[in-house]
Design a protein around this motif. Structure first.
Motif, PDB file in Angstrom:
ATOM      1  N   ASN A  24       0.688  -1.293   0.092  1.00  9.43           N
ATOM      2  CA  ASN A  24      -0.145   0.038  -0.048  1.00  9.43           C
ATOM      3  C   ASN A  24       0.956   1.175   0.007  1.00  9.43           C
ATOM      4  O   ASN A  24       1.774   1.173   0.736  1.00  9.43           O
ATOM      5  N   GLN A 159     -14.011   1.254   0.771  1.00  6.49           N
ATOM      6  CA  GLN A 159     -13.404   1.966  -0.513  1.00  6.49           C
ATOM      7  C   GLN A 159     -13.666   1.315  -1.642  1.00  6.49           C
ATOM      8  O   GLN A 159     -14.335   0.154  -1.471  1.00  6.49           O
ATOM      9  N   ASN A 161     -12.730   0.132  -5.107  1.00  7.72           N
ATOM     10  CA  ASN A 161     -11.436  -0.268  -5.949  1.00  7.72           C
ATOM     11  C   ASN A 161     -11.657  -0.716  -7.266  1.00  7.72           C
ATOM     12  O   ASN A 161     -12.321  -2.033  -7.406  1.00  7.72           O
ATOM     13  N   GLU A 314      -2.994   4.402  -5.918  1.00 13.22           N
ATOM     14  CA  GLU A 314      -3.991   5.379  -5.154  1.00 13.22           C
ATOM     15  C   GLU A 314      -4.432   6.479  -5.811  1.00 13.22           C
ATOM     16  O   GLU A 314      -3.581   7.167  -6.035  1.00 13.22           O
ATOM     17  N   TRP A 348      -4.389  -2.764  -9.277  1.00 17.00           N
ATOM     18  CA  TRP A 348      -5.707  -2.232  -9.016  1.00 17.00           C
ATOM     19  C   TRP A 348      -5.387  -0.669  -8.639  1.00 17.00           C
ATOM     20  O   TRP A 348      -4.304  -0.331  -8.437  1.00 17.00           O
ATOM     21  N   ASN A 350      -7.274   2.319  -6.531  1.00 19.26           N
ATOM     22  CA  ASN A 350      -8.147   2.753  -5.455  1.00 19.26           C
ATOM     23  C   ASN A 350      -8.703   4.137  -5.851  1.00 19.26           C
ATOM     24  O   ASN A 350      -8.057   4.922  -5.830  1.00 19.26           O
ATOM     25  N   GLU A 374     -14.676  -2.590  -0.894  1.00 14.86           N
ATOM     26  CA  GLU A 374     -13.896  -3.353  -0.057  1.00 14.86           C
ATOM     27  C   GLU A 374     -14.018  -2.760   1.423  1.00 14.86           C
ATOM     28  O   GLU A 374     -13.882  -1.483   1.408  1.00 14.86           O
TER      29      GLU A 374
END
Length: 406
Positions: A24, A159, A161, A314, A348, A350, A374
């Motif tokens: 992350n 969130q 995603n 992100e 992915w 987000n 999620e």
């Protein structure tokens, strides 16, 4: 068997985190450079000399020389290993005491549930993750539980995603595809910008702040973020050249009128189609003629700033000039972000947090891009100064509530 080291290198920490399924951005070593109003330390945890857990810790100074420690989306470790979890919690607590810490707050990158919006009520919880909660509680951490309000936690517990894939737009709802075409018809062009475009991006973010009554970030902050993350920072901009597009519409209208003159009266279907096209183009000409009076050159009407870490992304900040809301620039921007992410092997992207009720405006907007919703496991506290812990928690929660009122 277990040891820990304070001050491990950024390279060792980042390499370990990127290789984890808990990777992350908020655990990247560079994130601490962005949050430079906090202190920072990196701690590595070893088993027989091999790194098995790591944490990038933000350090918040408090009155009277005390501190609060915060580990966003960390520590990164195997939460199913009770011995490791106990050692990490015990070691963090020992480190906290050297910093006069009242409590340590952390929110691991552990997903409790994942689902499409239509399956939100029936999706099961991950039993393995629930067992990790028990491991953490056994080790001395306090779980905040299944919070729902986005304001209850530092990082959103819920969130939206988007998992990247080829031809992702084919999975979008019909109305999303229609709005994507509308953006194209109005001449919206999406490009990837660089540092020279930060000023224009900051302007549309500022317009969004004014419209929503929220405080986001300024140009200096965005410039710092793009400088620190370099090629891993993705600045996508939606632009429109109003005079050029107006000229194109005028050319289209001239051609349609020519085609009408050359079409025989008995060609009813063709005449109907041409008259519909004429009405549509005339509407655009009227709309664009008004805009050209105010904006006489190409301009940025919306933008998104995203940052990559390893193979995940992100999407952090977005803004739009509300004068152009009917240009639907978001429906040009978001698909482009997802496509570029996929091309760069990002698994992915987000889109950010939503309310746990899943009925807020953010949820409804983000649902247009067929995301996976999620739920993270949420926040934990490690009390360090037990005498002052409850008092400090009350002060922390009060300050958070006051902040969220603005």
């Amino acid at each position: 068997m277990y040891t820990y080291k304070i001050g491990i290198s950024a390279e060792e920490h980042d390499t370990f985190v990127k290789a984890s399924n808990q990777a992350n951005l908020l655990q990247s070593s560079n994130w601490a450079k962005i949050k430079d109003n906090w202190g920072n330390e990196r701690i590595g945890f070893y088993k027989n000399g091999q790194l098995v857990a790591s944490a990038s810790i933000l350090i918040k100074p408090l009155p009277l020389g005390f501190t609060m420690l915060y580990i966003p989306r960390g520590p990164v470790m195997d939460y199913g290993d009770q011995d490791l979890v106990s050692f990490v919690i015990k070691s963090l607590k020992a480190y906290g005491k050297t910093k006069r810490t009242l409590f340590i707050k952390f929110d691991p990158a552990l997903l409790l549930r994942q689902y499409a919006l239509s399956d939100a009520e029936s999706a099961p919880e991950n039993e393995h993750v629930l067992s990790y909660v028990k491991n953490l509680e056994k080790a001395g951490a306090n779980w905040a539980g299944r919070t729902s309000d986005i304001a209850e936690t530092i990082q959103p517990r819920f969130q939206a995603n988007v998992y990247t894939a080829p031809n992702l737009a084919e999975t979008f709802p019909k109305h999303t595809k229609r709005l994507m075409k509308d953006a194209i018809n109005r001449g919206v062009i999406t490009t990837r910008g660089d540092l020279t475009d930060v000023t224009e991006f900051a302007k549309v973010v500022e317009l969004t702040e004014g419209r929503k009554g929220v405080a986001l970030r300024n140009e200096d902050y965005f410039r710092k973020m793009m400088t620190i993350y370099g090629d891993d920072a993705y600045l996508h901009l939606a632009k429109v050249n109003l005079p050029k597009r107006l000229a194109e519409y005028q050319e289209q209208l001239a051609q349609i009128e020519k085609d009408l003159l050359e079409t025989a009266d008995h060609q009813k279907k063709r005449l109907t189609k041409l008259n519909q096209q004429k009405a549509s183009v005339e509407k655009y000409i009227s709309e664009f003629s008004d805009f050209v009076q105010k904006y006489d050159e190409e301009l940025v009407i919306a933008g998104i700033l995203s940052v990559r870490f390893g193979n995940v992304m992100e999407m952090l900040y977005a803004g739009m000039n509300d004068d152009f809301k009917k240009f639907y620039p978001q429906y040009s921007l978001y698909p482009q972000v997802f496509d570029d992410a996929y091309q760069d092997s990002i698994i992915w992207a987000n889109m950010g947090g939503v309310e746990g009720s899943l009925d807020d405006g953010l949820t409804k907007f983000k649902a247009n891009f067929a995301p996976t919703f999620e739920e993270y496991i949420g926040e934990f506290d490690i009390p360090v100064n037990r005498l002052l812990y409850k008092l400090s928690q009350f002060a922390f929660e009060t300050r958070k509530r006051l902040r969220n009122k603005h």
